[in-house]
Design an enzyme around this catalytic site. Structure first.
Site, mmCIF file in Angstrom:
data_model
loop_
_atom_site.group_PDB
_atom_site.id
_atom_site.type_symbol
_atom_site.label_atom_id
_atom_site.label_comp_id
_atom_site.label_asym_id
_atom_site.label_seq_id
_atom_site.Cartn_x
_atom_site.Cartn_y
_atom_site.Cartn_z
ATOM 1 C CG HIS A 9 -0.177 0.000 2.535
ATOM 2 N ND1 HIS A 9 0.393 1.126 3.086
ATOM 3 C CD2 HIS A 9 0.111 -1.018 3.384
ATOM 4 C CE1 HIS A 9 0.981 0.816 4.218
ATOM 5 N NE2 HIS A 9 0.837 -0.484 4.431
ATOM 6 C CB SER A 12 -0.422 4.267 6.328
ATOM 7 O OG SER A 12 0.628 3.917 7.231
ATOM 8 C CB THR A 13 -1.601 8.506 9.144
ATOM 9 O OG1 THR A 13 -2.329 7.358 9.615
ATOM 10 C CG2 THR A 13 -2.492 9.315 8.207
ATOM 11 C CB ALA A 14 1.003 4.101 10.973
ATOM 12 C CG ASN A 15 3.748 3.478 6.274
ATOM 13 O OD1 ASN A 15 3.043 3.251 5.304
ATOM 14 N ND2 ASN A 15 4.123 2.507 7.098
ATOM 15 C CD GLU A 87 2.369 -5.229 8.161
ATOM 16 O OE1 GLU A 87 2.616 -6.432 7.906
ATOM 17 O OE2 GLU A 87 3.028 -4.282 7.711
ATOM 18 C CG HIS A 89 -1.943 -7.955 15.824
ATOM 19 N ND1 HIS A 89 -1.425 -7.265 16.901
ATOM 20 C CD2 HIS A 89 -3.287 -7.744 15.859
ATOM 21 C CE1 HIS A 89 -2.409 -6.682 17.565
ATOM 22 N NE2 HIS A 89 -3.551 -6.954 16.951
ATOM 23 N NE ARG A 114 10.691 -2.091 12.267
ATOM 24 C CZ ARG A 114 11.259 -1.290 11.373
ATOM 25 N NH1 ARG A 114 12.377 -0.658 11.673
ATOM 26 N NH2 ARG A 114 10.713 -1.118 10.180
#
EC number: 5.4.2.11
Length: 225
Positions: A9, A12-15, A87, A89, A114
Site C-alpha cells: 500500500h 499511511s499516516t502510521a508510516n 499486516e 499484528h 521487527r
C-alpha cells in the site's frame, strides 16, 4: 507464463509518523494516495490484464488497490478482501513510535521484534483486543494478541493455496495489494528465502513487484515497475 504482481500500500499516516501499525486501520496520506496513482500508471504501461485482485480488510490496502484498478481501467475485476492478508499484528507495540521503542528497549531487541522470522512482539492483554466485527464472525482465535512473521506466514499460506495459486494455475494474472510484512512472507515462499535471510528483505510503498511464473508456479523472472 503467468504474472503475479505484489504491491505494498501507499504511505499511511502510521508510516509517516514512524509508528507500529499492524491491524490498526489507518488511512493513506496525500503522499500515499499519489504513490498508489503512480503505481497504477506504471502497471498500466505494462499492459497487464488481471483475473482478480486480492487485498486485506484494512483501508490503506483497499484504497491503494482501488486507485490502482482505476488507473489500469480494471475496476470491474473481482476484488477479494481477506483478513489473512492483513499486516502482521505488532501486539502491544501498535501505535508506539519506533524510535522511542529503540530508546526504551534497545536497538537489538527492536530489530528482533521487527525483522526476525520467529520473534513475537510484546502481546496485547485479552482486555486490549478490539473485538472488531470484521473478525469476530470468524471466531475469537482469528484476532491475535501479537504475531511473529512466522505466524503471519502461517495464516497467509492457506489463502495462497486456496485462492491465489488456483487462479494462477488457470492462467489468470493476479494482483495482490497488501502490507510490508505479509508481502515479505509471500516473497519468502516464492523465492525460497531462508528463515534468517528474510530479515534483510524490504518492500517499498507503492512499488509493483512482478513475478513471472511457469506452469508449476516456479519463479522464472522478477521485475519492479
Amino acid at each position: 507464463m503467468t504474472e503475479l504482481v505484489l504491491v505494498r500500500h501507499g504511505e499511511s499516516t502510521a508510516n509517516r509518523d514512524n509508528t507500529y501499525t499492524g491491524w490498526s486501520d489507518v488511512p493513506l496520506t496525500a503522499v500515499g494516495i499519489a504513490q498508489a496513482h503512480q503505481a497504477g500508471k506504471r502497471l498500466r504501461a505494462t499492459g497487464l490484464q488481471f483475473g482478480a485482485v486480492h487485498t486485506s480488510v484494512l483501508k490503506r490496502a483497499i484504497v491503494t488497490a482501488n486507485i490502482m484498478l482505476s488507473e489500469i481501467d480494471q475496476l470491474w475485476l473481482p476484488e477479494y478482501k481477506t483478513w489473512r492478508l492483513n499486516e502482521r499484528h505488532y501486539g502491544a507495540l501498535r501505535g508506539q513510535n519506533k524510535d522511542v521503542t529503540r530508546q526504551e528497549y534497545g536497538k537489538a531487541q527492536v530489530q528482533q521484534w521487527r525483522r526476525s522470522f520467529y520473534t513475537v512482539p510484546p502481546l496485547l492483554t485479552p482486555a486490549e483486543l478490539d473485538h472488531d466485527r470484521r473478525y469476530t464472525k470468524y471466531g475469537a482465535a482469528v484476532e491475535p494478541r501479537g504475531e511473529s512473521l512466522k505466524m503471519a506466514y502461517d495464516r497467509i499460506m492457506p489463502y495462497w493455496i486456496d485462492e491465489i495459486a488456483p487462479r494462477l494455475l488457470d492462467g489468470q494474472n493476479q494482483l495482490v495489494v497488501a502490507h510490508g510484512s505479509t508481502l515479505r512472507a509471500m516473497i519468502k515462499y516464492l523465492e525460497h528465502i531462508s528463515d534468517t535471510g528474510i530479515d534483510g528483505v524490504e518492500v517499498a510503498n507503492g512499488v509493483p513487484i512482478c513475478y513471472h511464473l511457469d506452469r508449476q508456479l516456479h519463479v522464472i523472472g522478477k521485475e519492479e515497475y
